[in-house]
Scaffold this motif. Structure first.
Motif, PDB file in Angstrom:
ATOM      1  N   UNK A  88       5.382   1.129  10.903  1.00  0.00           N
ATOM      2  CA  UNK A  88       5.835  -0.399  11.043  1.00  0.00           C
ATOM      3  C   UNK A  88       4.750  -1.207  11.335  1.00  0.00           C
ATOM      4  N   UNK A  89       3.600  -0.571  12.043  1.00  0.00           N
ATOM      5  CA  UNK A  89       2.526  -1.567  12.462  1.00  0.00           C
ATOM      6  C   UNK A  89       1.980  -1.989  11.206  1.00  0.00           C
ATOM      7  N   UNK A  90       1.605  -1.166  10.205  1.00  0.00           N
ATOM      8  CA  UNK A  90       1.004  -1.431   8.938  1.00  0.00           C
ATOM      9  C   UNK A  90       1.651  -2.835   8.294  1.00  0.00           C
ATOM     10  N   UNK A  91       2.980  -3.233   8.811  1.00  0.00           N
ATOM     11  CA  UNK A  91       3.529  -4.444   8.021  1.00  0.00           C
ATOM     12  C   UNK A  91       3.392  -5.557   9.032  1.00  0.00           C
ATOM     13  N   UNK A  92       2.601  -5.622  10.152  1.00  0.00           N
ATOM     14  CA  UNK A  92       2.464  -6.503  10.936  1.00  0.00           C
ATOM     15  C   UNK A  92       1.457  -7.365  10.479  1.00  0.00           C
ATOM     16  N   UNK A  93       1.833  -8.681  10.244  1.00  0.00           N
ATOM     17  CA  UNK A  93       0.708  -9.820   9.998  1.00  0.00           C
ATOM     18  C   UNK A  93       0.784 -11.081  10.893  1.00  0.00           C
ATOM     19  N   UNK A  94      -0.395 -11.715  10.836  1.00  0.00           N
ATOM     20  CA  UNK A  94      -0.202 -12.929  11.748  1.00  0.00           C
ATOM     21  C   UNK A  94       0.524 -14.080  11.136  1.00  0.00           C
ATOM     22  N   UNK A  95       0.929 -14.823  12.044  1.00  0.00           N
ATOM     23  CA  UNK A  95       1.897 -16.144  11.901  1.00  0.00           C
ATOM     24  C   UNK A  95       1.019 -17.059  10.977  1.00  0.00           C
ATOM     25  N   UNK A  96       1.582 -17.378   9.767  1.00  0.00           N
ATOM     26  CA  UNK A  96       0.590 -18.374   9.129  1.00  0.00           C
ATOM     27  C   UNK A  96      -0.266 -17.995   8.010  1.00  0.00           C
ATOM     28  N   UNK A  97      -0.373 -16.414   8.116  1.00  0.00           N
ATOM     29  CA  UNK A  97      -1.309 -15.703   7.173  1.00  0.00           C
ATOM     30  C   UNK A  97      -0.763 -15.883   5.905  1.00  0.00           C
ATOM     31  N   UNK A  98      -1.655 -15.607   4.877  1.00  0.00           N
ATOM     32  CA  UNK A  98      -1.421 -15.476   3.409  1.00  0.00           C
ATOM     33  C   UNK A  98      -1.328 -13.807   3.311  1.00  0.00           C
ATOM     34  N   UNK A  99      -0.470 -13.141   3.130  1.00  0.00           N
ATOM     35  CA  UNK A  99      -0.249 -11.784   2.943  1.00  0.00           C
ATOM     36  C   UNK A  99      -0.750 -11.551   1.526  1.00  0.00           C
ATOM     37  N   UNK A 100      -1.462 -10.445   1.503  1.00  0.00           N
ATOM     38  CA  UNK A 100      -1.882 -10.046   0.244  1.00  0.00           C
ATOM     39  C   UNK A 100      -1.567  -8.517  -0.277  1.00  0.00           C
ATOM     40  N   UNK A 101      -0.657  -8.538  -1.403  1.00  0.00           N
ATOM     41  CA  UNK A 101       0.030  -7.284  -1.757  1.00  0.00           C
ATOM     42  C   UNK A 101      -0.999  -6.255  -2.147  1.00  0.00           C
ATOM     43  N   UNK A 102      -0.651  -5.219  -1.382  1.00  0.00           N
ATOM     44  CA  UNK A 102      -1.377  -3.875  -1.697  1.00  0.00           C
ATOM     45  C   UNK A 102      -0.765  -2.942  -2.850  1.00  0.00           C
ATOM     46  N   UNK A 103      -1.092  -3.151  -4.007  1.00  0.00           N
ATOM     47  CA  UNK A 103      -0.353  -2.229  -4.837  1.00  0.00           C
ATOM     48  C   UNK A 103      -0.741  -0.842  -5.229  1.00  0.00           C
ATOM     49  N   UNK A 104      -1.969  -0.426  -4.328  1.00  0.00           N
ATOM     50  CA  UNK A 104      -2.244   0.938  -4.498  1.00  0.00           C
ATOM     51  C   UNK A 104      -2.218   1.565  -3.224  1.00  0.00           C
ATOM     52  N   UNK A 105      -1.592   1.091  -2.275  1.00  0.00           N
ATOM     53  CA  UNK A 105      -1.641   1.726  -0.777  1.00  0.00           C
ATOM     54  C   UNK A 105      -0.390   1.335  -0.157  1.00  0.00           C
ATOM     55  N   UNK A 106      -0.567   1.171   1.218  1.00  0.00           N
ATOM     56  CA  UNK A 106       0.594   0.726   1.954  1.00  0.00           C
ATOM     57  C   UNK A 106       0.342  -0.538   2.794  1.00  0.00           C
ATOM     58  N   UNK A 107      -0.974  -0.682   3.643  1.00  0.00           N
ATOM     59  CA  UNK A 107      -1.000  -1.685   4.484  1.00  0.00           C
ATOM     60  C   UNK A 107      -1.535  -3.081   3.542  1.00  0.00           C
ATOM     61  N   UNK A 108      -0.887  -4.098   3.666  1.00  0.00           N
ATOM     62  CA  UNK A 108      -1.211  -5.162   3.096  1.00  0.00           C
ATOM     63  C   UNK A 108      -2.475  -5.685   3.478  1.00  0.00           C
TER      64      UNK A 108
END
Length: 415
Positions: free
Chosen positions: A118-138
């Motif tokens: 679940x830690x890998x899906x944690x992002x900062x508020x207001x961040x632009x999340x960048x899709x990782x199409x070849x792994x897990x952590x964005x």
């Protein structure tokens, strides 16, 4: 346009202790340079929260753009998010889209997901999340106090996908990049770095745009010409002008551009001239043959190699005369000549090349370490021999001997 200054930070003790190479920084710097962005620092920091925080704080003060790789995994020593939170004060949340992708990743592989993922899906508020199409952590893009931060996984294929799909387009749009930085690498062999620099000194002293930089590697040198312009074509034209001046001075030593190698050029010349080659190796122990057969299609030109390390092998396999070994030794011009000539005779190749000498660290047959003889023989022609005195480690002597062999072949085939 304001000059954009960037810093690249790699997080991971495995890089710091030399367990893996920091190829991510090399890739990122090349991409940024192509967009006219200066990379002022490469920084590697281990998995220690206080040190990562300190590195981030310095980058926040010094750079306009900071690109971070690594430390986004699920384990306790993945500390990139925590360190940035300490310098920015930004809150984090679990990104649902990223979490769904991580769950799907485990389902498809029939594996059970650990709670720490679940830690890998944690992002900062207001961040632009960048899709990782070849792994897990964005990945994430965050702007904090005027500095743009790009966070990417440390796995090279994941970093490259996020960099090309998301980070570079954002940077181009954010900074309205117009200029490009174009480089061309010129390779030279048969001339030392000090002589090359002397021959080009006046050009180097007045360089502005393009810039000129010289580099030395094992047995060869290179010149990198780099120009900044509004378009790639304009940058290439600027480079063409300086390249012409460089070639007028040292062009006789030039063998190729950018990603090529001297063995690749020898291979191409052998094909053009429809020549075949055989080698006879003593101190190099097959390194010459290995360098050539590493190229796709080498069998078109390379018939094979005799690795004859012991004197008895030189005599009984290659046919070096007994009196040559007894009277002149295996580390001699005459032995090298017979090795090259007999390689041609035994294989039917058009050209034979031989290597014999003392790799070290001890002397042999009264010859100092680094004493090397290389002979080149074309069927029906007089054999050419070069004697070298190479000051290096055992492996350095062997590597430089191989490089000199390719140097001899290149200039012989070009003549």
């Amino acid at each position: 346009m304001k000059q954009i200054n960037a810093e690249v930070i790699a997080v991971g003790t495995e890089i710091l202790i030399g367990q893996i190479n920091n190829t991510n920084a090399q890739y990122i710097s090349k991409q940024l340079a192509d967009h006219g962005i200066n990379v002022f620092y490469h920084h590697v920091v281990g998995d220690n929260l206080a040190r990562v925080q300190s590195s981030f704080a310095k980058a926040q003060r010094d750079a306009d753009l900071v690109l971070v790789t690594g430390g986004l995994g699920p384990t306790e020593d993945d500390l990139t998010r925590e360190a940035f939170q300490l310098i920015s004060g930004l809150e984090m949340h679990e990104d649902k889209v990223s979490m769904d992708r991580i769950k799907e990743f485990f389902v498809k592989r029939g594996r059970t997901m650990s709670p720490n993922n679940h830690k890998q899906a944690r992002v900062f508020d207001g961040a632009k999340v960048l899709e990782n199409t070849v792994g897990m952590a964005p990945g994430m893009l965050v702007e904090h106090d005027g500095v743009v931060w790009a966070f990417m996984p440390g796995v090279p294929r994941e970093m490259k996908q996020i960099m090309s799909d998301h980070v570079l387009p954002h940077v181009r749009e954010k900074y309205q990049l117009q200029s490009v930085l174009q480089s061309r690498l010129l390779h030279f062999i048969g001339i030392g770095e000090s002589q090359l620099e002397t021959d080009l000194l006046d050009l180097i002293q007045v360089q502005e745009n393009p810039t000129i930089a010289t580099y030395a590697s094992e047995g060869e040198v290179a010149v990198r010409l780099t120009a900044r312009a509004e378009t790639k074509d304009e940058a290439d034209r600027l480079i063409d002008v300086v390249e012409k001046e460089v070639m007028e001075r040292v062009g006789q030593y030039f063998y190729g551009y950018d990603e090529t190698s001297v063995q690749q050029q020898v291979f191409e010349l052998l094909k053009q001239r429809q020549f075949t080659l055989a080698s006879a190796e003593s101190l190099t122990g097959g390194l010459f043959a290995d360098a050539l057969v590493s190229l796709s299609g080498a069998s078109e030109v390379f018939l094979g190699s005799f690795v004859t390390y012991a004197p008895s092998m030189k005599q009984h396999v290659l046919g070096v005369k007994e009196e040559t070994i007894q009277n002149q030794g295996t580390v001699s011009e005459q032995c090298a000549i017979e090795m090259a000539e007999n390689a041609v005779q035994l294989t039917g190749a058009d050209i034979g090349i031989s290597f014999t000498g003392v790799a070290g660290p001890d002397s042999s047959e009264g010859k100092e370490p680094g004493t090397v003889f290389i002979s080149l023989h074309e069927k029906g022609k007089q054999t050419r021999t070069t004697e070298l005195s190479i000051r290096s480690s055992r492996q350095g002597v062997r590597a430089q001997a191989v490089k000199k062999g390719f140097d001899m072949l290149f200039h012989y085939l070009k003549s």
